[in-house]
Each structure stands twice: as structure tokens, then as C-alpha cells.
Design an enzyme around this catalytic site. Structure first.
Site, PDB file in Angstrom:
ATOM      1  CD  GLU A 114       5.342   4.169  -3.100  1.00  0.00           C
ATOM      2  OE1 GLU A 114       5.775   5.287  -2.750  1.00  0.00           O
ATOM      3  OE2 GLU A 114       4.159   3.973  -3.382  1.00  0.00           O
ATOM      4  CD  GLU A 141       0.989   1.664  -1.029  1.00  0.00           C
ATOM      5  OE1 GLU A 141       0.876   2.833  -1.422  1.00  0.00           O
ATOM      6  OE2 GLU A 141       1.853   1.282  -0.222  1.00  0.00           O
TER       7      GLU A 141
HETATM    8  C1  FCB Z   1       2.311   5.490  -1.106  1.00  0.00           C
HETATM    9  C2  FCB Z   1       2.924   5.004   0.187  1.00  0.00           C
HETATM   10  C3  FCB Z   1       1.902   4.880   1.274  1.00  0.00           C
HETATM   11  C4  FCB Z   1       0.958   6.070   1.284  1.00  0.00           C
HETATM   12  C5  FCB Z   1       0.343   6.273  -0.075  1.00  0.00           C
HETATM   13  C6  FCB Z   1      -0.643   7.405  -0.147  1.00  0.00           C
HETATM   14  O1  FCB Z   1       3.305   6.007  -1.895  1.00  0.00           O
HETATM   15  O2  FCB Z   1       3.517   3.754  -0.035  1.00  0.00           O
HETATM   16  O3  FCB Z   1       2.580   4.724   2.486  1.00  0.00           O
HETATM   17  O4  FCB Z   1       1.624   7.190   1.702  1.00  0.00           O
HETATM   18  O5  FCB Z   1       1.386   6.522  -0.988  1.00  0.00           O
END
Ligand code: FCB
Length: 508
Positions: free
Chosen positions: A218, A411
Site C-alpha cells: 500500500e 488482503e
Molecule cells: C491494511 C494494512 C494492514 C492492516 C489492514 C487493516 O491497509 O495493509 O497492515 O492495517 O489495513
């Protein structure tokens, strides 16, 4: 709306950029009407939720994973020769983290490899995405690797391979060595070379056993939060730092990609981007243009430089001199990624400020985009809207626009703070429902032609959620932070069934 990491550009990007840059810099602002927005007609035509009475199969060899990040779980912040990171420094600064929490101990995962491994086995995972702590691995931010760190990550990798779990490494999940921040951090373009050297070192030490790598996690989040909004490490608030940091990261993405490939030519190399479908609040030309700009900053700002050697057209009004672009940079940023990692949680609603808002707020006159999370779906405890079809929309759009790339969902997940009941059972039905619905949307995208290789739940276990400290629980495993006892939640047990069957069960 209160600004958070998620609500990043809701006004602060607009406000920050406009406030800090002289108005004349924006005078050449041109936006292509032809450029498409991320708005998807399918958001309307597909309901946010749907139920199938049948089991939904996933492709053979699909990766069922979970993700963590070093600073959020490892602890051992000053052990075995680890250098200080910007997150150590930031969390040790009073007032920066909710409740004064720090990642000093976090989940103590540095000392609990076998416990974490047992959780992965219990969940039948075949992929584990984790990050290497750069300051643990290369404490001085340059020079040799720390042998104790190499041993640590080697032990983890060997144990994963033995358990037939794919090690999936993120090289940078936000914990820059403090020594590099002292030298200017990401706004300093030398940091791109430091990153490439570190990547090469890691690839040499671990790449004989690891084939799947992510360069960054990110980039927009850590550049925005860290250098413009100041809510994350290193806590800077400067539009120029932000723009330059973004550019250095794009250069580092190119340099890191080539360093890794030079060292390990057969490695699969990608990067994990936080993506979102950016829908116009209303069907007007102004809102559509706002959505186009929101899309460009959210989804393309770190992708087009890598895949197309350019910055998105919709953001062409950011002045090249403020970004710090030099003539050879567009070639240096190119990185023909083997796959795209997508982190996806929610959708974004974009609108143009009203005439009155523009008149009373010159910043919005200069960067006329307002961004908010959706408000129609249920909210998690973190306040993020649950809107499963956004996963379908983003994945099919990226498939269409980037020539059907390989995609890994790196994720997705939700914070619900359910704790143990009287019998010690953590009944987190809402988390099961979240993953079930997002996976249904993903299955639909696969049916419609997307090349999806895996899904990684955030997170393997409850952990340190950055500026929110320990107040948000995202895990499939419950962690008692006083005792470090780990207990699989009901969602973890459910995920184990999904992974074992390589299919979504008919019902929860
Ligand atoms: C994402 C991050 C991770 C965590 C989740 C909830 O943006 O990459 O580290 O904080 O959110």
C-alpha cells in the site's frame, strides 16, 4: 468526516495539496474526459450480497492464505541486533497511538513461530503472506544483513515449506529504518537505491526457497499517512514531502523489481496496492470527473508508473517539479510486475464540491474532489462499510484495463471486537459473513474471466493496528495480549473448512 488512513483523501489530500502548492501551479490543470472512471455499472446491477444454496468451487491450486506485517506482530523491537524503525520511534512518541500502545511486544511472534505455524496448519492454509522487517534485516539501512535476522526468517520459511505453506514475502510493510528517515526518508530519492540494495540482499539470503515476493504494501497509505496527514510514521505533514515520497517509491518499485529479478530471475514479483471502486455520488459530469480523479490517486498512482511508465492522466496537473521528476525517471519506474496484489476492504464515493463549498474553500476549488466511504452497507467496528461487490468491480476492471494480469488478493478483512464467551468460544459470525460474501464476489469475478491466484485474509491473528493500537481486532485468531494466548475464532474454523474443500460451503 474524521480523517483516517482509510478516509485519506476525503478532504486532506485535496486540502493538503491545494494548501501547500501555489495556485499558479494548478493553472495548467487539465483532465481528460475520455479517461475512464472506476465507476462500475455492475455495482448497480449486482446486489451487494447474494446467496447461493450450492458450494462454490475455486480453481485448482488456489492459494488460501492469511497476511501479517512485521511491526504489527513481531515485537522484539530491540532484540538480536534489530535497528530502530520509524514505527518504533513514532509509537514511542507520546500521543501518536491510541491508548499509548506500541508494537514493542505486539503478538510476540518473533518468539512464537511454532504457535503461529500451528494456527496456519489448523486453518489449512497453503499461503502465508508476511513481511520482513527491513531494520531487523539490515539494521543500518545499508551494508550487510544481520545474521540473526537471516536465521529468524530462514527458520520461518523452512517451517512453512515443511508444512507445505507458500512463503509469500512483503519486502516493505511500512517500517523504514529510522536511520534512513534521518537521511530524509522516502522524500529523499536516494532511498530508492537503498531499497534496491536491501531487496537484493533479501533475495540473496532467502530467494533460494522463496519464489513469491511483494515489493511494497500500500504505497499510497504510507506516503499519504506518513508524509501528508501525519497520522502514521514518520508523522510529517508536507505536501512536497508527500509528492516526492510517492515518486521515490515509484522509482524504488522499478529499481527493486530489477534488483530482485537480477538476483533471482525466476522469482514472481508483484506489489500490493490498496484499491477501491470510486463511484460518483451522483450521475453528473462533475461527480464523474471527481470519481475519475479519485480513481487515479487510489488505484493508478503506483500502478501506471510500473506497467506503463507514466503517471495517470487524470492527475497530470500535479507539477513535475514538485514531484521531483527527472527525464530518465519514467523508464526507471517501469516494472513489468508478474502479478498485481490487491488489498481491498471498501468502496469510495467521490463527489465534486458544491459551488458554495468551492467559494468558501479555495482548496476545493483547486482540487475539487471529496471522497467518502459508502454509507449503505453495514459497518465494521472500524467504521468501514461492508460492500462485497466492490471486490468484483475492482478485480474485473483491473482484468479489463491491464490485459488480464495475474492477481493475488493480498488482503481483505474486517475488524469486529468480539471476545471469548463464557466457554472461551469467539463467535464472530459477522466476520464469517464478511469473508463469505467477499469470496462469493471473487468467485463471480473468476467465472467472468479474472485470473485470481489466491485470497489472503487480513489477518492471521489480532494485532497492532497502527495508530489504532490494539483497539481493532481483525484476526481469524483471538489474541489475549496480556498472556499472548491464541484462540482460533469461529471464523478461523470456518476458513479452515473453506481452505480444505477449496470451495465456499453452501452455508456457514
Ligand atoms: C491494511 C494494512 C494492514 C492492516 C489492514 C487493516 O491497509 O495493509 O497492515 O492495517 O489495513
Amino acid at each position: 468526516m474524521r480523517l483516517t488512513r482509510r478516509d485519506f483523501a476525503h478532504s486532506a489530500l485535496a486540502a493538503g495539496i491545494a494548501a501547500a502548492l501555489p495556485a499558479t501551479l494548478f493553472s495548467g490543470c487539465s483532465v481528460s474526459n475520455a479517461a475512464r472512471t472506476a465507476t462500475s455499472a455492475s455495482a448497480a446491477s449486482h446486489p451487494a450480497q447474494f446467496d447461493s444454496p450450492f458450494e462454490i468451487p475455486f480453481p485448482k491450486g488456489f492459494f488460501w492464505g492469511a497476511t501479517t506485517a512485521a511491526y504489527q506482530i513481531e515485537g522484539a523491537w530491540n532484540e538480536d541486533g534489530k535497528g530502530e524503525s520509524i514505527w518504533d520511534r513514532f509509537a514511542h512518541t507520546p500521543g501518536k497511538i491510541r491508548n499509548g500502545d506500541t508494537g514493542d511486544t505486539a503478538c510476540d511472534s518473533y518468539h512464537r513461530l511454532s504457535e503461529d505455524l500451528a494456527l496456519m496448519r489448523a486453518m489449512n492454509l497453503n499461503s502465508y503472506r508476511f513481511s520482513i522487517s527491513w531494520p531487523r534485516f539490515q539494521p543500518a539501512g545499508s551494508g550487510p544483513a544481520n545474521s540473526k535476522a537471516v536465521d529468524h526468517y530462514s527458520r520461518l520459511i523452512d517451517a512453512l515449506l515443511e508444512a507445505r505453506i507458500r512463503p509469500f514475502i512483503t519486502l516493505y510493510h511500512w517500517d523504514l529504518p529510522q536511520v534512513l528517515q534521518d537521511a530524509g526518508g522516502w522524500p529523499n530519492r536516494d532511498t530508492a537505491s537503498r531499497f534496491a540494495d536491501y531487496v537484493e540482499l533479501a533475495a540473496r539470503a532467502l530467494g533460494d526457497r522463496v519464489s513469491d515476493w511483494l515489493l511494497f504494501n500500500e504505497p499510497l497509505t504510507f506516503t499519504y499517512e506518513g508524509y501528508l496527514d501525519g497520522t502514521h510514521a514518520p508523522g510529517r505533514k508536507s505536501i512536497f514531502d508527500f509528492l516526492r515520497a510517492c515518486h521515490t517509491v515509484n522509482l524504488a518499485q522499478g529499481a527493486g523489481f530489477h534488483a530482485l529479478k537480477a538476483t533471482r530471475p525466476t522469482a514472481r514479483v508483484g506489489t500490493a496496492l490498496l484499491m477501491s471502486a470510486c463511484e460518483p455520488a451522483a450521475d453528473t459530469e462533475d461527480d464523474r470527473r471527481a470519481a475519475e480523479r479519485a480513481d487515479a490517486i487510489s488505484n493508478l498512482w503506483f500502478l501506471e508508473p510500473a506497467l506503463k511508465g507514466r503517471y495517470p492522466e487524470a492527475l497530470a496537473f500535479f507539477p513535475e517539479t514538485a514531484i521531483g521528476i527527472k527525464s530518465a525517471d519514467f523508464d526507471m519506474m517501469r516494472a513489468p510486475l508478474d502479478f498485481i496484489g490487491i488489498n481491498l476492504y471498501y468502496r469510495t464515493i467521490a463527489s465534486a464540491p458544491s459551488a458554495i463549498e468551492r467559494l468558501t474553500n479555495p482548496q476545493q476549488w483547486l482540487f475539487p474532489v471529496k471522497m467518502e466511504g459508502g454509507q449503505q452497507g453495514p459497518k465494521t467496528d472500524r467504521g468501514w462499510e461492508v460492500w462485497p461487490s466492490v471486490l468484483y468491480d475492482v478485480v474485473t476492471r483491473i482484468t479489463r484495463d491491464f490485459n488480464r494480469p495475474q492477481i493475488e488478493i493480498t488482503e481483505s478483512g474486517c475488524s469486529y471486537n468480539d471476545g471469548p464467551d463464557a466457554n472461551g468460544v469467539i463467535r464472530d459470525a459477522r466476520r464469517i459473513e464478511y469473508h463469505r460474501q467477499y469470496l462469493q464476489a471473487l468467485a463471480r469475478a473468476i467465472t467472468d474471466g479474472a485470473d485470481i491466484r489466491g485470497y489472503h485474509a487480513w489477518s492471521l491473528l489480532d494485532n497492532f493496528e497502527w495508530a489504532e493500537g490494539f483497539s481493532q481486532r481483525f484476526g481469524l485468531t483471538y489474541v489475549d495480549f496480556k498472556t499472548q494466548q491464541r484462540t482460533l475464532k469461529e471464523s478461523g474454523k470456518w476458513y479452515a473448512k473453506v481452505a480444505a474443500r477449496n470451495a465456499l460451503p453452501a452455508s456457514t
